[in-house]
Scaffold this motif. Sequence first.
Motif, short mmCIF file in Angstrom:
data_model
loop_
_atom_site.label_atom_id
_atom_site.label_comp_id
_atom_site.label_asym_id
_atom_site.label_seq_id
_atom_site.Cartn_x
_atom_site.Cartn_y
_atom_site.Cartn_z
N TRP A 107 34.56 39.70 45.69
CA TRP A 107 35.37 39.83 44.53
C TRP A 107 35.09 38.85 43.33
N GLY A 143 29.76 53.27 35.58
CA GLY A 143 29.86 51.86 36.39
C GLY A 143 28.44 51.21 36.10
N GLY A 149 36.09 40.11 39.82
CA GLY A 149 36.99 40.62 38.92
C GLY A 149 37.72 41.72 39.27
N ASP A 189 37.18 44.85 38.21
CA ASP A 189 36.18 45.58 38.55
C ASP A 189 34.70 45.26 38.75
N GLU A 190 34.68 44.10 39.45
CA GLU A 190 33.40 43.43 39.47
C GLU A 190 33.16 43.01 40.92
N TRP A 191 32.12 43.08 41.55
CA TRP A 191 31.93 42.40 43.03
C TRP A 191 30.36 42.11 43.02
N VAL A 237 25.17 43.02 41.30
CA VAL A 237 26.61 42.97 40.76
C VAL A 237 26.80 44.43 40.46
N LEU A 238 28.10 44.83 41.07
CA LEU A 238 28.58 46.14 41.03
C LEU A 238 29.89 46.10 39.86
N ARG A 239 29.70 46.91 38.95
CA ARG A 239 30.87 47.17 38.23
C ARG A 239 31.34 48.54 38.21
N VAL A 240 32.60 48.87 38.64
CA VAL A 240 33.15 50.18 39.07
C VAL A 240 34.58 50.24 38.75
N ASP A 241 35.12 51.28 38.55
CA ASP A 241 36.72 51.41 38.63
C ASP A 241 37.25 51.53 40.00
#
Length: 206
Positions: A76, A107, A78, A80-82, A38-42
């Motif tokens: 995708w 992130g 969300g 800012d979430e993948w 899981v990646l969270r980033v702008d």
Amino acid sequence: MAELYGESPLAAHADVFARASAPGSVRLSEVAFTAQVVLRVDPKGPAAERIGTALGVMLPNQAGQVAHTDRLTVLWLGPDEWLLVGPEGGAEPIEDALSEALDDEHGAVVDVSAHRTIIAVSGPSSRELLAKGCALDLHRRAFGPDQCAQTSLARAGVVLLCRDAELPSYWIFVRASFARYLADWLSDAAAEYREVVPHAASGRHG
């Protein structure tokens, strides 16, 4: 190096899936041991562009959109979430590539490979089967190939990915703690599609 997991959540369900599958109608199976990160980033920050360059594909920016490389599927989840899905044993290289591209920007990169397994559902009746427990409109015009959604299936929270709308074919990402429950529900719900082959009528040939 991260340890590989010795047994999947549905290791004991292979025979159950085999018996539940109906040739020419619906097929159930587990896709075990995929790498999931899981990646969270702008998405508008410079790190997102660097990550896209490192992965070889830009992060999807539309709700439910899915992107691919030869070895990765990027879902995708969300704004800012993948979720990045790769081959068995691939979580560490994915994490390294993401962390390096993220650099010191805000992130998060988290290996969730052990949290979920994947149940594959395919065949002409698979859309009808899923519709028994899912409120999404699964018609190919509403939920086509390379689309995903976080939804409920038989009251279990899942991520549903449409891989092929013609066959059709789906991947269901389900938490390990719900995997057996959902596998049993799918197997029971598929019962009506199994063809009953009548015993050959006995007769005498003169």
